[in-house]
Design a protein around this motif. Sequence first.
Motif, short mmCIF file in Angstrom:
data_model
loop_
_atom_site.label_atom_id
_atom_site.label_comp_id
_atom_site.label_asym_id
_atom_site.label_seq_id
_atom_site.Cartn_x
_atom_site.Cartn_y
_atom_site.Cartn_z
N VAL A 1 -17.06 -15.18 -2.40
CA VAL A 1 -17.34 -13.75 -2.29
C VAL A 1 -17.17 -13.45 -0.80
O VAL A 1 -17.78 -14.10 0.05
N ARG B 1 -14.24 -10.46 -4.49
CA ARG B 1 -15.00 -11.38 -5.34
C ARG B 1 -14.10 -12.35 -6.08
O ARG B 1 -13.96 -12.30 -7.28
N GLY C 1 -18.59 -19.58 -3.70
CA GLY C 1 -18.79 -19.02 -5.03
C GLY C 1 -18.59 -20.04 -6.13
O GLY C 1 -18.20 -21.17 -5.90
#
Length: 177
Positions: free
Chosen positions: A123, A153, A176
């Motif tokens: 992210v 993202r 992430g």
Amino acid sequence: MTLPPIRRVVTGINPQGESAFIEDGPAPAVRMVPQRPGYRVTNLWCTGAAPAPVDAADAIAGHQGVAPAKGGTVLRIIDFPPEPQDPQALEHMLQATFASMYRDARHAPRAGEHPGMHCTRTVDYALMLEGELLAIMESSQTTLRAGDVLIQRGTRHAWANRSGRPARIAFVLVDGL
């Protein structure tokens, strides 16, 4: 037409147990791509876990690649020179950039895509500091100007500087899933 170097100021606790500025000077981890004049990546700080120990030693000089450590973060500022008009020159510059700077990024532009299209498993908080950049997605694009913020993202994306002037953007990359 280059932007000035980044000054990094770091706080900490002095020997008397008081808050203090423990470092103030040029950022120690700066990388350039010789085949892409004006392109500069300044890595400023990284963490190796969350929550991050607030008194952890500076580890940025040893950071490799784009992605943060598992569970960590990376703060970096990138200066983007204007893109060349020649598509072959652009592709050559971006291939040199990805080969030397982004070894851990998935870089597989498809036919017709911007040659810098890539994806990381992070992210990213992208804060536009100076100039303007085109943020390119698979389905659309938008222009970011100083003061704009993009939250990326884990999507395929590319950056283009078609403004004719240098641009500067700050990124905080968060590991992430």
